[in-house]
Scaffold this motif. Structure first.
Motif, PDB file in Angstrom:
ATOM      1  N   GLN B  65       0.854  -1.191   0.000  1.00  0.00           N
ATOM      2  CA  GLN B  65       0.000   0.000   0.000  1.00  0.00           C
ATOM      3  C   GLN B  65       0.887   1.238   0.000  1.00  0.00           C
ATOM      4  O   GLN B  65       1.991   1.222   0.555  1.00  0.00           O
ATOM      5  CB  GLN B  65      -0.914   0.013   1.224  1.00  0.00           C
ATOM      6  N   ALA B  66       0.408   2.295  -0.597  1.00  0.00           N
ATOM      7  CA  ALA B  66       1.148   3.565  -0.607  1.00  0.00           C
ATOM      8  C   ALA B  66       0.243   4.617  -1.209  1.00  0.00           C
ATOM      9  O   ALA B  66      -0.761   4.297  -1.857  1.00  0.00           O
ATOM     10  CB  ALA B  66       2.422   3.448  -1.436  1.00  0.00           C
ATOM     11  N   LYS B  72       4.599   1.368  -5.517  1.00  0.00           N
ATOM     12  CA  LYS B  72       4.054   0.006  -5.502  1.00  0.00           C
ATOM     13  C   LYS B  72       4.456  -0.753  -6.778  1.00  0.00           C
ATOM     14  O   LYS B  72       4.963  -1.874  -6.711  1.00  0.00           O
ATOM     15  CB  LYS B  72       2.523   0.045  -5.381  1.00  0.00           C
ATOM     16  N   ARG B 124      -2.154  -2.749  -3.938  1.00  0.00           N
ATOM     17  CA  ARG B 124      -3.396  -2.328  -3.299  1.00  0.00           C
ATOM     18  C   ARG B 124      -4.121  -3.602  -2.846  1.00  0.00           C
ATOM     19  O   ARG B 124      -3.754  -4.702  -3.268  1.00  0.00           O
ATOM     20  CB  ARG B 124      -4.308  -1.479  -4.194  1.00  0.00           C
ATOM     21  N   TYR B 127      -7.203  -3.172   2.055  1.00  0.00           N
ATOM     22  CA  TYR B 127      -6.996  -1.969   2.882  1.00  0.00           C
ATOM     23  C   TYR B 127      -7.533  -0.702   2.223  1.00  0.00           C
ATOM     24  O   TYR B 127      -7.808   0.280   2.914  1.00  0.00           O
ATOM     25  CB  TYR B 127      -5.514  -1.828   3.255  1.00  0.00           C
ATOM     26  N   LYS B 167       2.991  -7.050   5.274  1.00  0.00           N
ATOM     27  CA  LYS B 167       2.295  -5.889   4.711  1.00  0.00           C
ATOM     28  C   LYS B 167       3.214  -4.679   4.736  1.00  0.00           C
ATOM     29  O   LYS B 167       3.797  -4.352   5.781  1.00  0.00           O
ATOM     30  CB  LYS B 167       1.014  -5.629   5.518  1.00  0.00           C
ATOM     31  N   PHE B 169       3.802  -0.610   3.943  1.00  0.00           N
ATOM     32  CA  PHE B 169       3.387   0.736   3.557  1.00  0.00           C
ATOM     33  C   PHE B 169       4.635   1.461   3.063  1.00  0.00           C
ATOM     34  O   PHE B 169       5.604   1.630   3.809  1.00  0.00           O
ATOM     35  CB  PHE B 169       2.773   1.484   4.746  1.00  0.00           C
ATOM     36  N   HIS B 171       6.505   4.555   2.281  1.00  0.00           N
ATOM     37  CA  HIS B 171       6.350   5.885   2.881  1.00  0.00           C
ATOM     38  C   HIS B 171       7.228   6.906   2.162  1.00  0.00           C
ATOM     39  O   HIS B 171       8.456   6.843   2.242  1.00  0.00           O
ATOM     40  CB  HIS B 171       6.752   5.745   4.364  1.00  0.00           C
ATOM     41  N   PHE B 212      -4.020   6.167   7.247  1.00  0.00           N
ATOM     42  CA  PHE B 212      -2.982   5.129   7.286  1.00  0.00           C
ATOM     43  C   PHE B 212      -2.517   4.862   8.709  1.00  0.00           C
ATOM     44  O   PHE B 212      -2.395   3.701   9.119  1.00  0.00           O
ATOM     45  CB  PHE B 212      -1.784   5.531   6.410  1.00  0.00           C
ATOM     46  N   LEU B 216      -3.088   1.078  10.011  1.00  0.00           N
ATOM     47  CA  LEU B 216      -1.906   0.243  10.236  1.00  0.00           C
ATOM     48  C   LEU B 216      -1.826  -0.199  11.696  1.00  0.00           C
ATOM     49  O   LEU B 216      -1.581  -1.371  11.982  1.00  0.00           O
ATOM     50  CB  LEU B 216      -0.635   0.997   9.821  1.00  0.00           C
ATOM     51  N   TRP B 226       2.481  -5.084   9.797  1.00  0.00           N
ATOM     52  CA  TRP B 226       2.718  -3.967   8.893  1.00  0.00           C
ATOM     53  C   TRP B 226       4.135  -3.446   9.110  1.00  0.00           C
ATOM     54  O   TRP B 226       4.625  -3.374  10.231  1.00  0.00           O
ATOM     55  CB  TRP B 226       1.762  -2.810   9.209  1.00  0.00           C
ATOM     56  N   VAL B 228       6.440   0.015   7.958  1.00  0.00           N
ATOM     57  CA  VAL B 228       6.505   1.313   7.291  1.00  0.00           C
ATOM     58  C   VAL B 228       7.890   1.441   6.673  1.00  0.00           C
ATOM     59  O   VAL B 228       8.897   1.517   7.372  1.00  0.00           O
ATOM     60  CB  VAL B 228       6.254   2.477   8.272  1.00  0.00           C
TER      61      VAL B 228
END
Lengths: 283, 283
Positions: B65-66, B72, B124, B127, B167, B169, B171, B212, B216, B226, B228
């Motif tokens: 996710q982002a 991604k 994606r 979420y 998972k 993210f 950032h 987010f 998260l 998760w 980051v």
């Protein structure tokens, strides 16, 4: 040399696999000599996939068939690993489940047909239903003939919907198969896969040869061609498959879509403002 | 440095994304300095996938996710291209169709969960249904809270069935996003993707940050963590994600299955005979 012409299975001629030398190497003598050409085609595959994805006018379906140890997995891993995995989907068709057997033989295949912008790679396919089923006498002659017709119609429908279809039979010699089985015996990362049935199937080599010759001839068309790829030399197989797919995608003459927004306007509205803001912040 | 510890989102603490420097580079100063480490992790990904596929005891689910331009697609193409495409399936979840919206939000996700031996990569994911829907006020607070619970239970069920879940993210800073948008404007292979809505979403940056942070924290667990990932530097992002996935797969302590047949027996029965036959032919 355009390998599409050389290896194309002409439906108007009788295919005899013994006329195709599985050890053919083209004009390259060694893997090293072919490496630069293969790398170039691989790089073309990457850029053509990017265009395909952007344009979303076409899709590509690649079918791989071969006898055991013919190199289907190796082709996926060495040729098609060039594709971005997003947008290139590999489906391996194994022995059908009871649910799948309760449907017509194309039922489990159709959902894996590629959407526009995408590439689907079938490792084994609906052709198993006219090959292994025939050799093991699970279907009778009228069923076989009917299935050839169903396959031709199915593929015609995909082609009409914008799918470019390329079908590869990876052709190895009987000796090469045994040599590859022997390599597996000595490899602890692969010997767990060996079963007696590999050798039982091997004993049916001549039956499979006839089944392939007939199936390929019956289903090779201009819009869904079969190619018999000499595959004793893995590097030649990779070169030939890469070239055929790259050249075919090249012939689609794809181009990137035009921007849907006024780029100058976007620059002015969002990027100029941000630059000014940034400047202000640093003052 | 085990990036699993450093970047893990601890559900017992309050996540503040502003405390994570998106330009973090670890102990490498440049992409060149990190290249050897990244290559090593990439090679581990390949060998661990091979074990995963052989053993068929575990599966792996990777969620990316982002915000827009967070990387991604780049992560899929640069990190997960290391996997053999057969057995590693990438699913991109786009805006839901009317049919998908007529079901519960996990309905379209569940069929893409990885089978034993396989890796699924979600570009994606489920979420989006607690992120974009929240920011655009398509769901109310009780629905949001209920969805966090549904997600936790769903992922717990996958984990109990043998799925290792990771998972990420990705950032990036707000400035880095604008710089990446500007690059796209100048790139004819990518400027067709640009729309005004990219900038409209960008204006909601702070709302997305809150969404987010909360999502998260609410869904990071030991069995479905998760991370980051500082992602301003693409090379660092690739290194960190490669390392976390490789180390996690390494901890599964997988091994190749034992052969199911007597290898010596197979050698004697099939390979000795063939050699003798070959010898006879050449005599």
């Amino acid at each position: 040399m355009d390998y599409r012409d050389l290896f194309f299975v002409d439906p108007d001629k009788t295919l005899k696999l013994k006329d195709v030398d599985p050890a053919y190497k083209g004009h390259h003598e060694t893997a090293e000599a072919a490496a630069a050409d293969t790398a170039r085609y691989q790089s073309e595959l990457m850029s053509r996939q990017s265009l395909l994805y952007a344009e979303k006018n076409h899709s590509v379906l690649i079918v791989l068939q071969a006898l055991d140890a013919g190199g289907k997995d190796g082709t996926v891993n060495h040729v098609f690993a060039a594709f971005n995995p997003q947008g290139a989907n590999v489906t391996g068709f194994k022995q059908p489940t009871p649910l799948e057997l309760a449907h017509d033989f194309l039922w489990r295949v159709h959902p894996h047909a590629p959407a526009k912008g995408e590439i689907a790679i079938f490792n084994r396919s609906h052709y198993e239903d006219v090959l292994v089923t025939r050799v093991h006498k699970l279907i009778d002659k009228p069923t076989l003939t009917a299935r050839y017709a169903r396959i031709r119609e199915f593929e015609k429908g995909l082609a009409e919907a914008g799918t470019t279809i390329l079908k590869f039979f990876l052709h190895i010699s009987k000796e090469e198969q045994l040599a590859r089985f022997a390599e597996r015996l000595d490899d602890p990362e692969r010997n767990w896969k060996i079963s007696e049935s590999d050798y039982a199937e091997r004993a049916l080599w001549d039956d499979y040869t006839i089944a392939f010759e007939e199936a390929l001839s019956a289903t090779s068309t201009r819009h869904a061609p079969w190619f018999v790829i000499p595959a004793n030399h893995k590097w030649f197989r990779n070169l030939a498959v890469s070239q055929i797919v790259a050249d075919t995608m090249d012939d689609l003459h794809m181009s990137y879509p035009k921007p849907t927004v006024d780029l100058a306007d976007i620059r002015r509205k969002y990027h100029a403002a941000e630059k000014a803001e940034k400047k202000q912040q640093t003052n």
